[in-house]
Design a protein around this motif. Sequence first.
Motif, PDB file in Angstrom:
ATOM      1  N   VAL A 112     -12.832   9.331  33.305  1.00  0.00           N
ATOM      2  CA  VAL A 112     -12.296   9.913  32.129  1.00  0.00           C
ATOM      3  C   VAL A 112     -12.762  11.339  31.723  1.00  0.00           C
ATOM      4  CG1 VAL A 112     -12.268   7.514  30.876  1.00  0.00           C
ATOM      5  CG2 VAL A 112     -14.397   8.976  30.642  1.00  0.00           C
ATOM      6  N   THR A 113     -11.961  12.308  31.005  1.00  0.00           N
ATOM      7  CA  THR A 113     -12.517  13.370  30.600  1.00  0.00           C
ATOM      8  C   THR A 113     -13.387  13.251  29.245  1.00  0.00           C
ATOM      9  OG1 THR A 113     -10.920  13.581  28.990  1.00  0.00           O
ATOM     10  CG2 THR A 113     -10.353  14.239  31.258  1.00  0.00           C
ATOM     11  N   LYS A 114     -14.192  14.100  28.973  1.00  0.00           N
ATOM     12  CA  LYS A 114     -15.214  14.470  27.791  1.00  0.00           C
ATOM     13  C   LYS A 114     -14.332  14.200  26.819  1.00  0.00           C
ATOM     14  CE  LYS A 114     -18.806  17.250  25.630  1.00  0.00           C
ATOM     15  NZ  LYS A 114     -19.544  18.382  25.650  1.00  0.00           N
ATOM     16  N   GLN A 115     -13.094  14.615  26.611  1.00  0.00           N
ATOM     17  CA  GLN A 115     -12.155  14.422  25.482  1.00  0.00           C
ATOM     18  C   GLN A 115     -11.783  13.101  25.516  1.00  0.00           C
ATOM     19  OE1 GLN A 115     -11.434  16.609  23.003  1.00  0.00           O
ATOM     20  NE2 GLN A 115     -10.774  14.826  22.043  1.00  0.00           N
ATOM     21  N   GLN A 116     -11.437  12.414  26.458  1.00  0.00           N
ATOM     22  CA  GLN A 116     -11.285  10.872  26.281  1.00  0.00           C
ATOM     23  C   GLN A 116     -12.498   9.983  25.823  1.00  0.00           C
ATOM     24  OE1 GLN A 116      -9.639  10.470  30.324  1.00  0.00           O
ATOM     25  NE2 GLN A 116      -7.626  10.411  29.597  1.00  0.00           N
ATOM     26  N   VAL A 117     -13.559  10.364  26.143  1.00  0.00           N
ATOM     27  CA  VAL A 117     -14.856   9.668  25.668  1.00  0.00           C
ATOM     28  C   VAL A 117     -14.882   9.788  24.327  1.00  0.00           C
ATOM     29  CG1 VAL A 117     -17.319   9.709  25.698  1.00  0.00           C
ATOM     30  CG2 VAL A 117     -15.936  10.079  27.970  1.00  0.00           C
ATOM     31  N   ASP A 214     -15.268  13.915  33.518  1.00  0.00           N
ATOM     32  CA  ASP A 214     -14.408  15.284  34.124  1.00  0.00           C
ATOM     33  C   ASP A 214     -14.931  15.386  35.645  1.00  0.00           C
ATOM     34  OD1 ASP A 214     -13.689  16.122  31.578  1.00  0.00           O
ATOM     35  OD2 ASP A 214     -15.535  17.206  31.211  1.00  0.00           O
ATOM     36  N   LYS A 215     -14.760  14.250  36.220  1.00  0.00           N
ATOM     37  CA  LYS A 215     -14.792  14.443  37.722  1.00  0.00           C
ATOM     38  C   LYS A 215     -16.006  14.499  38.237  1.00  0.00           C
ATOM     39  CE  LYS A 215      -9.937  15.392  38.814  1.00  0.00           C
ATOM     40  NZ  LYS A 215      -9.477  14.090  38.653  1.00  0.00           N
ATOM     41  N   VAL A 216     -17.220  14.296  37.276  1.00  0.00           N
ATOM     42  CA  VAL A 216     -18.582  14.643  37.750  1.00  0.00           C
ATOM     43  C   VAL A 216     -19.146  13.220  37.605  1.00  0.00           C
ATOM     44  CG1 VAL A 216     -20.439  15.765  37.527  1.00  0.00           C
ATOM     45  CG2 VAL A 216     -18.493  16.951  36.990  1.00  0.00           C
ATOM     46  N   GLU A 217     -19.786  12.600  38.725  1.00  0.00           N
ATOM     47  CA  GLU A 217     -20.432  11.291  38.718  1.00  0.00           C
ATOM     48  C   GLU A 217     -21.752  11.604  37.982  1.00  0.00           C
ATOM     49  OE1 GLU A 217     -19.669   8.443  39.436  1.00  0.00           O
ATOM     50  OE2 GLU A 217     -17.879   9.083  40.847  1.00  0.00           O
ATOM     51  N   PRO A 218     -22.463  10.777  37.206  1.00  0.00           N
ATOM     52  CA  PRO A 218     -23.616  10.662  36.304  1.00  0.00           C
ATOM     53  C   PRO A 218     -24.531  10.426  37.381  1.00  0.00           C
ATOM     54  CG  PRO A 218     -22.646   8.681  36.054  1.00  0.00           C
ATOM     55  CD  PRO A 218     -21.487   9.485  36.846  1.00  0.00           C
ATOM     56  N   THR A 222     -26.698  16.156  39.055  1.00  0.00           N
ATOM     57  CA  THR A 222     -25.556  16.712  38.244  1.00  0.00           C
ATOM     58  C   THR A 222     -26.090  16.668  36.830  1.00  0.00           C
ATOM     59  OG1 THR A 222     -24.709  14.429  37.784  1.00  0.00           O
ATOM     60  CG2 THR A 222     -23.818  15.676  39.594  1.00  0.00           C
ATOM     61  N   VAL A 223     -26.939  15.829  36.272  1.00  0.00           N
ATOM     62  CA  VAL A 223     -27.612  15.976  34.885  1.00  0.00           C
ATOM     63  C   VAL A 223     -28.604  16.964  34.821  1.00  0.00           C
ATOM     64  CG1 VAL A 223     -28.980  14.915  33.144  1.00  0.00           C
ATOM     65  CG2 VAL A 223     -26.932  13.546  34.114  1.00  0.00           C
ATOM     66  N   SER A 224     -29.313  17.388  35.769  1.00  0.00           N
ATOM     67  CA  SER A 224     -30.195  18.165  36.056  1.00  0.00           C
ATOM     68  C   SER A 224     -29.670  19.629  35.929  1.00  0.00           C
ATOM     69  CB  SER A 224     -31.239  18.206  37.068  1.00  0.00           C
ATOM     70  OG  SER A 224     -32.204  19.107  37.150  1.00  0.00           O
ATOM     71  N   ASP A 225     -28.547  19.963  36.747  1.00  0.00           N
ATOM     72  CA  ASP A 225     -28.197  21.075  36.659  1.00  0.00           C
ATOM     73  C   ASP A 225     -27.108  21.534  35.790  1.00  0.00           C
ATOM     74  OD1 ASP A 225     -25.860  20.262  37.608  1.00  0.00           O
ATOM     75  OD2 ASP A 225     -26.245  20.752  40.037  1.00  0.00           O
ATOM     76  N   GLY A 226     -26.450  20.317  34.678  1.00  0.00           N
ATOM     77  CA  GLY A 226     -25.723  20.725  34.004  1.00  0.00           C
ATOM     78  C   GLY A 226     -24.354  20.389  34.060  1.00  0.00           C
ATOM     79  N   ARG A 227     -23.833  20.124  35.433  1.00  0.00           N
ATOM     80  CA  ARG A 227     -22.624  19.836  35.711  1.00  0.00           C
ATOM     81  C   ARG A 227     -22.064  18.717  35.068  1.00  0.00           C
ATOM     82  NH1 ARG A 227     -22.572  18.771  41.806  1.00  0.00           N
ATOM     83  NH2 ARG A 227     -24.868  18.555  41.502  1.00  0.00           N
ATOM     84  N   TYR A 228     -23.014  17.550  34.858  1.00  0.00           N
ATOM     85  CA  TYR A 228     -22.443  16.382  34.064  1.00  0.00           C
ATOM     86  C   TYR A 228     -22.412  16.809  32.524  1.00  0.00           C
ATOM     87  CZ  TYR A 228     -22.336  11.581  32.166  1.00  0.00           C
ATOM     88  OH  TYR A 228     -21.958  10.416  31.569  1.00  0.00           O
ATOM     89  N   PRO A 229     -21.501  16.606  31.910  1.00  0.00           N
ATOM     90  CA  PRO A 229     -21.367  17.105  30.677  1.00  0.00           C
ATOM     91  C   PRO A 229     -22.085  16.638  29.409  1.00  0.00           C
ATOM     92  CG  PRO A 229     -19.289  15.913  31.102  1.00  0.00           C
ATOM     93  CD  PRO A 229     -20.082  15.852  32.425  1.00  0.00           C
ATOM     94  N   LEU A 230     -22.663  15.465  29.597  1.00  0.00           N
ATOM     95  CA  LEU A 230     -23.030  14.712  28.596  1.00  0.00           C
ATOM     96  C   LEU A 230     -24.765  14.476  28.644  1.00  0.00           C
ATOM     97  CD1 LEU A 230     -20.964  11.619  27.382  1.00  0.00           C
ATOM     98  CD2 LEU A 230     -21.487  14.044  26.272  1.00  0.00           C
ATOM     99  N   ARG A 231     -25.446  15.392  28.365  1.00  0.00           N
ATOM    100  CA  ARG A 231     -26.887  15.294  28.401  1.00  0.00           C
ATOM    101  C   ARG A 231     -27.770  15.773  27.174  1.00  0.00           C
ATOM    102  NH1 ARG A 231     -29.536  20.223  32.263  1.00  0.00           N
ATOM    103  NH2 ARG A 231     -28.730  21.920  30.899  1.00  0.00           N
ATOM    104  N   ARG A 232     -28.985  15.146  27.072  1.00  0.00           N
ATOM    105  CA  ARG A 232     -29.958  15.529  25.957  1.00  0.00           C
ATOM    106  C   ARG A 232     -31.159  15.969  26.271  1.00  0.00           C
ATOM    107  NH1 ARG A 232     -33.132  11.505  23.647  1.00  0.00           N
ATOM    108  NH2 ARG A 232     -33.235   9.828  24.976  1.00  0.00           N
TER     109      ARG A 232
END
Length: 272
Positions: A112-117, A214-218, A222-232
């Motif tokens: 899904v896209t971030k907007q779809q989430v 957004d075509k990025v696997e969790p 990908t979370v460490s370098d910020g490519r995955y868009p949902l991280r805290r």
Amino acid sequence: MSLRAPSALCLTVLLWLTALPSLAEVSGNLVIAGNGPETTTIEALARAFEKQNPRAYVDVLWDDHSKPVDMVKSGDAQLAVTGSEEQGLAAAQIAWDGIVILVHLSNFTKEVTKQQVADLFSGKVKEWSELGGPETKILLIDRPKNQNIRDAFEQQLDIVGKIPDSAKVIAKDDKVVKTVVGTLPPLSATAYISLGQGLSVVSGGVAVRLLAIDKVEPEIPTVSDGRYPLRRPVLLLSKKEPNPLIDAFIQFALSAPGQQIVGESYIPFRRK
């Protein structure tokens, strides 16, 4: 008379003696409050810190319905574990956490896209077929309003206050997973959960999948370098006043042994 250079043994003893006063200062009681999924990590850090500092005592107060930040402000706790900064309090980051979207394995929605989430969890999307998935209605699983993972999730998707009241609110991660697995058509459930928990249940063979965004696997990289868009961030909040015990605990959490403990469930803030 000439002075000889001190031997290596003498230097070692001198350094050890110099360190004694600072070690003696690390004593007293420390209360850490939280309500999110970090309990296992914080407990492990607390016990390891106590072992390294025998005169320090750490109480971990964890309640799904508590308000850790308010507890620090009122003096009932010295550290709050959160996912966002708070005005007036000092913040120290010790880890990253990805927020992943969990669905049943039979749900063939794969990305899904971030907007779809955002549309999904604000109730704009009612059926999975709108996202290329099965002809089933969506059952939203939310987390308690005071939990830090929910705060970060809402803020990053710009849906603060927009998650519908009809969403099923579940606090415990294991119950979230069981609900997703046990929800059958005509409903298909979805939830958000910490990356470590999500990867653990998938690798354990539980019938769930994590959606790419957004075509990025969790994944950890990908979370460490910020490519995955949902991280805290995983933060330790405290009052802005000198406290050697708080400073020592934060330093320990960021040390190599502390970050090794953190890395069991989260992405260390200081990665090699």
